[in-house]
Design an enzyme around this catalytic site. Structure first.
Site, PDB file in Angstrom:
ATOM      1  N   CYS A   1       2.671   3.089   9.636  1.00 40.12           N
ATOM      2  CA  CYS A   1       2.887   4.421   9.062  1.00 40.12           C
ATOM      3  C   CYS A   1       3.659   5.313  10.044  1.00 40.12           C
ATOM      4  CB  CYS A   1       1.554   5.064   8.691  1.00 40.12           C
ATOM      5  SG  CYS A   1       1.794   6.698   7.980  1.00 40.12           S
TER       6      CYS A   1
ATOM      7  N   ASN B   1       8.691  -7.361   3.719  1.00 37.80           N
ATOM      8  CA  ASN B   1       8.672  -6.096   2.984  1.00 37.80           C
ATOM      9  C   ASN B   1       9.882  -5.231   3.353  1.00 37.80           C
ATOM     10  OD1 ASN B   1       7.131  -3.023   3.604  1.00 37.80           O
ATOM     11  ND2 ASN B   1       7.460  -3.723   1.524  1.00 37.80           N
ATOM     12  N   GLY B   2      10.417  -4.572   2.331  1.00 41.47           N
ATOM     13  CA  GLY B   2      11.493  -3.608   2.555  1.00 41.47           C
ATOM     14  C   GLY B   2      12.628  -3.778   1.579  1.00 41.47           C
TER      15      GLY B   2
ATOM     16  N   GLY C   1       7.129  -2.072  -2.547  1.00 40.99           N
ATOM     17  CA  GLY C   1       6.600  -0.716  -2.667  1.00 40.99           C
ATOM     18  C   GLY C   1       7.372   0.053  -3.718  1.00 40.99           C
TER      19      GLY C   1
ATOM     20  N   PRO D   1       0.848  -1.197   0.000  1.00 46.74           N
ATOM     21  CA  PRO D   1       0.000   0.000   0.000  1.00 46.74           C
ATOM     22  C   PRO D   1       0.880   1.242   0.000  1.00 46.74           C
ATOM     23  CG  PRO D   1       0.070  -1.000   2.192  1.00 46.74           C
ATOM     24  CD  PRO D   1       0.802  -1.933   1.275  1.00 46.74           C
TER      25      PRO D   1
HETATM   26  C1  LIG Z   1       4.904   7.117  -0.857  1.00 45.25           C
HETATM   27  C2  LIG Z   1       4.648   6.012   0.121  1.00 45.25           C
HETATM   28  C3  LIG Z   1       3.393   5.850   0.664  1.00 45.25           C
HETATM   29  C4  LIG Z   1       3.149   4.817   1.584  1.00 45.25           C
HETATM   30  N1  LIG Z   1       1.886   4.668   2.070  1.00 45.25           N
HETATM   31  C5  LIG Z   1       1.621   3.590   2.877  1.00 45.25           C
HETATM   32  C6  LIG Z   1       0.294   3.320   3.289  1.00 45.25           C
HETATM   33  O1  LIG Z   1      -0.668   4.006   2.920  1.00 45.25           O
HETATM   34  N2  LIG Z   1       0.119   2.253   4.110  1.00 45.25           N
HETATM   35  C7  LIG Z   1       1.151   1.452   4.534  1.00 45.25           C
HETATM   36  O2  LIG Z   1       0.938   0.491   5.273  1.00 45.25           O
HETATM   37  N3  LIG Z   1       2.401   1.691   4.135  1.00 45.25           N
HETATM   38  C8  LIG Z   1       2.660   2.722   3.307  1.00 45.25           C
HETATM   39  N4  LIG Z   1       3.929   2.917   2.856  1.00 45.25           N
HETATM   40  C9  LIG Z   1       4.990   1.961   3.218  1.00 45.25           C
HETATM   41  C10 LIG Z   1       5.100   0.843   2.154  1.00 45.25           C
HETATM   42  O3  LIG Z   1       3.929   0.072   2.107  1.00 45.25           O
HETATM   43  C11 LIG Z   1       6.299  -0.066   2.445  1.00 45.25           C
HETATM   44  O4  LIG Z   1       6.108  -0.673   3.699  1.00 45.25           O
HETATM   45  C12 LIG Z   1       7.629   0.674   2.470  1.00 45.25           C
HETATM   46  O5  LIG Z   1       7.730   1.575   1.383  1.00 45.25           O
HETATM   47  C13 LIG Z   1       8.817  -0.298   2.427  1.00 45.25           C
HETATM   48  O6  LIG Z   1       8.763  -1.099   1.272  1.00 45.25           O
HETATM   49  P1  LIG Z   1       9.669  -0.786  -0.038  1.00 45.25           P
HETATM   50  O7  LIG Z   1      11.102  -0.706   0.440  1.00 45.25           O
HETATM   51  O8  LIG Z   1       9.418  -1.945  -0.941  1.00 45.25           O
HETATM   52  O9  LIG Z   1       9.208   0.518  -0.584  1.00 45.25           O
HETATM   53  C14 LIG Z   1       4.192   3.953   1.965  1.00 45.25           C
HETATM   54  C15 LIG Z   1       5.463   4.115   1.411  1.00 45.25           C
HETATM   55  C16 LIG Z   1       5.709   5.123   0.500  1.00 45.25           C
HETATM   56  C17 LIG Z   1       7.088   5.258  -0.086  1.00 45.25           C
END
Ligand SMILES: Cc1cc2nc3c(=O)[nH]c(=O)nc-3n(C[C@H](O)[C@H](O)[C@H](O)COP(=O)(O)O)c2cc1C
Length: 332
Positions: free
Chosen positions: A104, A205-206, A229, A20
């Site tokens: 968040c 995730n990450g 993400g 998300p």
């Molecule tokens: C622009 C942006 C918006 C995000 N919004 C949400 C959200 O609405 N809900 C949520 O649980 N995590 C949110 N996240 C966190 C991501 O879901 C994810 O946990 C985080 O980016 C780490 O994963 P990644 O390294 O693959 O990006 C957001 C991240 C980004 C960068």
């Protein structure tokens, strides 16, 4: 391992899911990622309290189309009663899964006691989950957490156990603390410790951005599903790449021309799904256009130009210019 994971009774392909992302992973984005192989997608986060007071954005944020399934709707909130009420309201949109945001880091959310603030109050997190599970009936509820509040309070395993005992059907873990926001590297060892602590599926995730990092996440954590993400920015193809690698199949990355065509398709979708006029919808499309151009010769200048796009035809012209520039450097 089988190719399919069950979240409650919902089958999900064990490849990679879209995380998300508020302000990014809207319906157009989710549809593009689905088209290129995302196994599961989640809505942008929605305020439980906002919904209860009939926030006008509810329908825009909560609509689930059949092409997006399986899809989760994500809620954030800090009060069990509002969470239960919000769950009942969003069930009308027929989500496959309801996810609760406990990760968040943004002050606007944390200051209300929601998002990652719940990592500091495991019992409240558990009550919120239990209230959501009760209200959701046979729709599975999942919880998305971080590794902890800060490096001195790494409690993802305890949080995950509390979620499991409250009836959660899966837990997603972002391997960063709240204090880290999005900086530094995700510590995936925490995801492994969550996997050891609970019996429900664990979603890792990450920092996953390609097949190699995805396979590393699966191998080093033992997680049941990987969630991506930022690695999907301008790169919905990452899901197909991962699915192919996991099947042991060859994968040919898209050519630049194919990539630009997909960018234009994404922009058309943003415009057609927007309730605003083309010029306003282009404001939303700009960052996506810039992401599709990342990593090429002269990208920085073109990305800057993406932020000035105000019509679809300008985007077509910019894509043509970009392709011509790359070709002049021998890049296809
Ligand atoms: C622009 C942006 C918006 C995000 N919004 C949400 C959200 O609405 N809900 C949520 O649980 N995590 C949110 N996240 C966190 C991501 O879901 C994810 O946990 C985080 O980016 C780490 O994963 P990644 O390294 O693959 O990006 C957001 C991240 C980004 C960068």
């Amino acid at each position: 391992m089988t190719d399919t994971l069950y979240i409650g009774k919902v089958p999900v392909r064990r490849t990679a899911a879209l995380a998300p992302m508020a302000g990014v992973a809207d319906r157009a984005y989710r549809l593009m990622c689905k088209k290129y192989g995302a196994a599961y997608v989640v809505s942008e986060m929605v305020s439980a309290k906002g919904i209860c007071y009939s926030d006008r954005k509810t329908a825009e944020l909560c609509t689930v189309t059949d092409e997006e399934r399986p899809m989760g709707i994500q809620l954030f909130g800090s009060e069990p009663d509002f969470m239960a009420e919000a769950v009942k309201i969003v069930l009308e949109y027929r989500p496959d899964i309801i996810d609760i945001n406990m990760g968040c880091p943004v002050p606007k959310v944390v200051n209300t006691g929601a998002g990652s603030a719940l990592m500091k109050d495991v019992r409240l997190a558990e009550s919120i989950t239990a209230a959501a599970v009760k209200a959701a009936g046979d729709v599975p509820v999942t919880v998305k957490i971080r590794s902890g509040w800060n490096s001195g309070q790494i409690n993802a395993a305890e949080m995950a156990k509390a979620a499991e005992s409250a009836g959660a059907a899966a837990v997603a873990v972002h391997g960063r603390t709240r204090d880290q926001f999005y900086s530094g590297e995700a510590d995936i060892s925490v995801i492994g410790s969550v996997k050891e602590a609970v019996g429900i599926p664990v979603i890792g995730n990450g920092d996953v951005s390609d097949a190699d990092s995805c396979i590393r996440m699966y191998r080093e954590t033992g997680c049941d599903l990987v969630m991506i993400g930022r690695g999907s920015y301008g790169n919905p193809f990452v899901f197909d790449e991962i699915a192919a690698r996991l099947r042991g199949a060859d994968y040919a990355p898209p050519s630049l021309e194919e990539k630009m065509n997909v960018m234009l398709e994404h922009i058309r979708l943003i415009i057609s799904l927007s309730e605003k006029n083309e010029e306003m919808a282009m404001h939303e499309a700009r960052k996506h256009a810039a992401w599709y151009m990342n990593g090429y010769y002269g990208s920085a200048k073109f990305r800057g130009r993406c932020y000035q796009l105000s019509s679809y035809s300008e985007a077509v012209g910019l894509a043509e210019e970009f392709i011509a520039l790359q070709r002049s450097r021998g890049i296809e």
